[in-house]
Design a protein around this motif. Structure first.
Motif, PDB file in Angstrom:
ATOM      1  N   MET A  64     -23.466  32.803 -47.001  1.00 51.64           N
ATOM      2  CA  MET A  64     -24.731  33.004 -46.295  1.00 51.64           C
ATOM      3  C   MET A  64     -24.568  32.835 -44.781  1.00 51.64           C
ATOM      4  O   MET A  64     -25.546  32.888 -44.037  1.00 51.64           O
ATOM      5  N   GLY A  65     -23.347  32.577 -44.320  1.00 43.70           N
ATOM      6  CA  GLY A  65     -23.088  32.426 -42.895  1.00 43.70           C
ATOM      7  C   GLY A  65     -23.331  31.027 -42.365  1.00 43.70           C
ATOM      8  O   GLY A  65     -23.330  30.819 -41.157  1.00 43.70           O
ATOM      9  N   GLN A  66     -23.541  30.055 -43.254  1.00 35.49           N
ATOM     10  CA  GLN A  66     -23.815  28.682 -42.833  1.00 35.49           C
ATOM     11  C   GLN A  66     -22.974  27.690 -43.657  1.00 35.49           C
ATOM     12  O   GLN A  66     -23.514  26.928 -44.460  1.00 35.49           O
ATOM     13  N   PRO A  67     -21.651  27.678 -43.478  1.00 33.71           N
ATOM     14  CA  PRO A  67     -20.827  26.790 -44.310  1.00 33.71           C
ATOM     15  C   PRO A  67     -21.109  25.305 -44.101  1.00 33.71           C
ATOM     16  O   PRO A  67     -21.036  24.526 -45.049  1.00 33.71           O
ATOM     17  N   SER A  68     -21.465  24.912 -42.885  1.00 31.59           N
ATOM     18  CA  SER A  68     -21.760  23.493 -42.637  1.00 31.59           C
ATOM     19  C   SER A  68     -23.032  23.063 -43.354  1.00 31.59           C
ATOM     20  O   SER A  68     -23.088  21.974 -43.937  1.00 31.59           O
ATOM     21  N   ALA A  69     -24.045  23.898 -43.334  1.00 31.46           N
ATOM     22  CA  ALA A  69     -25.284  23.589 -44.045  1.00 31.46           C
ATOM     23  C   ALA A  69     -25.032  23.549 -45.550  1.00 31.46           C
ATOM     24  O   ALA A  69     -25.577  22.701 -46.257  1.00 31.46           O
ATOM     25  N   GLY A  70     -24.200  24.461 -46.035  1.00 27.92           N
ATOM     26  CA  GLY A  70     -23.854  24.462 -47.460  1.00 27.92           C
ATOM     27  C   GLY A  70     -23.092  23.209 -47.853  1.00 27.92           C
ATOM     28  O   GLY A  70     -23.315  22.650 -48.928  1.00 27.92           O
ATOM     29  N   LEU A  71     -22.197  22.766 -46.981  1.00 28.42           N
ATOM     30  CA  LEU A  71     -21.455  21.531 -47.230  1.00 28.42           C
ATOM     31  C   LEU A  71     -22.403  20.345 -47.343  1.00 28.42           C
ATOM     32  O   LEU A  71     -22.294  19.531 -48.263  1.00 28.42           O
ATOM     33  N   LEU A  72     -23.346  20.257 -46.412  1.00 23.13           N
ATOM     34  CA  LEU A  72     -24.300  19.149 -46.438  1.00 23.13           C
ATOM     35  C   LEU A  72     -25.216  19.222 -47.661  1.00 23.13           C
ATOM     36  O   LEU A  72     -25.496  18.199 -48.292  1.00 23.13           O
ATOM     37  N   ALA A  73     -25.669  20.424 -47.999  1.00 22.81           N
ATOM     38  CA  ALA A  73     -26.533  20.584 -49.167  1.00 22.81           C
ATOM     39  C   ALA A  73     -25.770  20.246 -50.451  1.00 22.81           C
ATOM     40  O   ALA A  73     -26.298  19.569 -51.337  1.00 22.81           O
ATOM     41  N   GLY A  74     -24.533  20.702 -50.555  1.00 18.68           N
ATOM     42  CA  GLY A  74     -23.719  20.389 -51.724  1.00 18.68           C
ATOM     43  C   GLY A  74     -23.439  18.900 -51.840  1.00 18.68           C
ATOM     44  O   GLY A  74     -23.459  18.338 -52.944  1.00 18.68           O
ATOM     45  N   THR A  75     -23.192  18.257 -50.729  1.00 15.93           N
ATOM     46  CA  THR A  75     -22.962  16.817 -50.727  1.00 15.93           C
ATOM     47  C   THR A  75     -24.212  16.065 -51.159  1.00 15.93           C
ATOM     48  O   THR A  75     -24.142  15.141 -51.978  1.00 15.93           O
ATOM     49  N   ALA A  76     -25.360  16.470 -50.626  1.00 13.86           N
ATOM     50  CA  ALA A  76     -26.622  15.818 -50.998  1.00 13.86           C
ATOM     51  C   ALA A  76     -26.912  15.999 -52.491  1.00 13.86           C
ATOM     52  O   ALA A  76     -27.307  15.040 -53.177  1.00 13.86           O
ATOM     53  N   LEU A  77     -26.708  17.201 -53.000  1.00  8.18           N
ATOM     54  CA  LEU A  77     -26.933  17.458 -54.425  1.00  8.18           C
ATOM     55  C   LEU A  77     -25.967  16.634 -55.278  1.00  8.18           C
ATOM     56  O   LEU A  77     -26.372  16.033 -56.276  1.00  8.18           O
ATOM     57  N   GLY A  78     -24.710  16.584 -54.892  1.00  9.66           N
ATOM     58  CA  GLY A  78     -23.724  15.811 -55.641  1.00  9.66           C
ATOM     59  C   GLY A  78     -24.038  14.326 -55.647  1.00  9.66           C
ATOM     60  O   GLY A  78     -23.900  13.660 -56.676  1.00  9.66           O
ATOM     61  N   ILE A  79     -24.463  13.802 -54.523  1.00  9.07           N
ATOM     62  CA  ILE A  79     -24.818  12.381 -54.459  1.00  9.07           C
ATOM     63  C   ILE A  79     -26.032  12.101 -55.336  1.00  9.07           C
ATOM     64  O   ILE A  79     -26.076  11.095 -56.051  1.00  9.07           O
ATOM     65  N   ALA A  80     -27.014  13.006 -55.302  1.00  8.73           N
ATOM     66  CA  ALA A  80     -28.205  12.823 -56.134  1.00  8.73           C
ATOM     67  C   ALA A  80     -27.842  12.813 -57.620  1.00  8.73           C
ATOM     68  O   ALA A  80     -28.314  11.961 -58.387  1.00  8.73           O
ATOM     69  N   ILE A  81     -26.982  13.732 -58.034  1.00 14.20           N
ATOM     70  CA  ILE A  81     -26.559  13.778 -59.442  1.00 14.20           C
ATOM     71  C   ILE A  81     -25.767  12.524 -59.794  1.00 14.20           C
ATOM     72  O   ILE A  81     -25.957  11.938 -60.864  1.00 14.20           O
ATOM     73  N   ALA A  82     -24.877  12.092 -58.906  1.00 17.00           N
ATOM     74  CA  ALA A  82     -24.078  10.893 -59.169  1.00 17.00           C
ATOM     75  C   ALA A  82     -24.962   9.652 -59.309  1.00 17.00           C
ATOM     76  O   ALA A  82     -24.746   8.821 -60.192  1.00 17.00           O
ATOM     77  N   VAL A  83     -25.971   9.537 -58.455  1.00 16.66           N
ATOM     78  CA  VAL A  83     -26.882   8.390 -58.541  1.00 16.66           C
ATOM     79  C   VAL A  83     -27.679   8.434 -59.836  1.00 16.66           C
ATOM     80  O   VAL A  83     -27.857   7.411 -60.507  1.00 16.66           O
ATOM     81  N   LEU A  84     -28.163   9.623 -60.208  1.00 20.05           N
ATOM     82  CA  LEU A  84     -28.907   9.752 -61.465  1.00 20.05           C
ATOM     83  C   LEU A  84     -28.034   9.395 -62.671  1.00 20.05           C
ATOM     84  O   LEU A  84     -28.492   8.719 -63.595  1.00 20.05           O
ATOM     85  N   LEU A  85     -26.780   9.838 -62.666  1.00 19.04           N
ATOM     86  CA  LEU A  85     -25.867   9.481 -63.758  1.00 19.04           C
ATOM     87  C   LEU A  85     -25.615   7.983 -63.795  1.00 19.04           C
ATOM     88  O   LEU A  85     -25.548   7.379 -64.868  1.00 19.04           O
TER      89      LEU A  85
END
Length: 57
Positions: A29-50
């Motif tokens: 989508m032309g925004q790799p840094s934003a994707g990195l941050l969004a992926g990190t936030a999603l991963g942390i949220a899933i890890a906390v829920l687990l």
């Protein structure tokens, strides 16, 4: 570890995959840094829920 207690659930692979996936999708989508941050936030949220789910067992 107490008797009868199973090993805790690990979320490292999920975290790594969401970071990579977010970076790839963001890059497309032309925004790799934003994707990195969004992926990190999603991963942390899933890890906390687990962690919370496993802790309650």
């Amino acid at each position: 570890m107490t008797k009868g207690r199973k090993e805790p659930i690990g979320a490292g692979a999920i975290l790594a995959l969401t970071i990579l996936g977010g970076t790839i999708v963001g890059g497309l989508m032309g925004q790799p840094s934003a994707g990195l941050l969004a992926g990190t936030a999603l991963g942390i949220a899933i890890a906390v829920l687990l962690w919370l789910w496993d802790r309650g067992k």
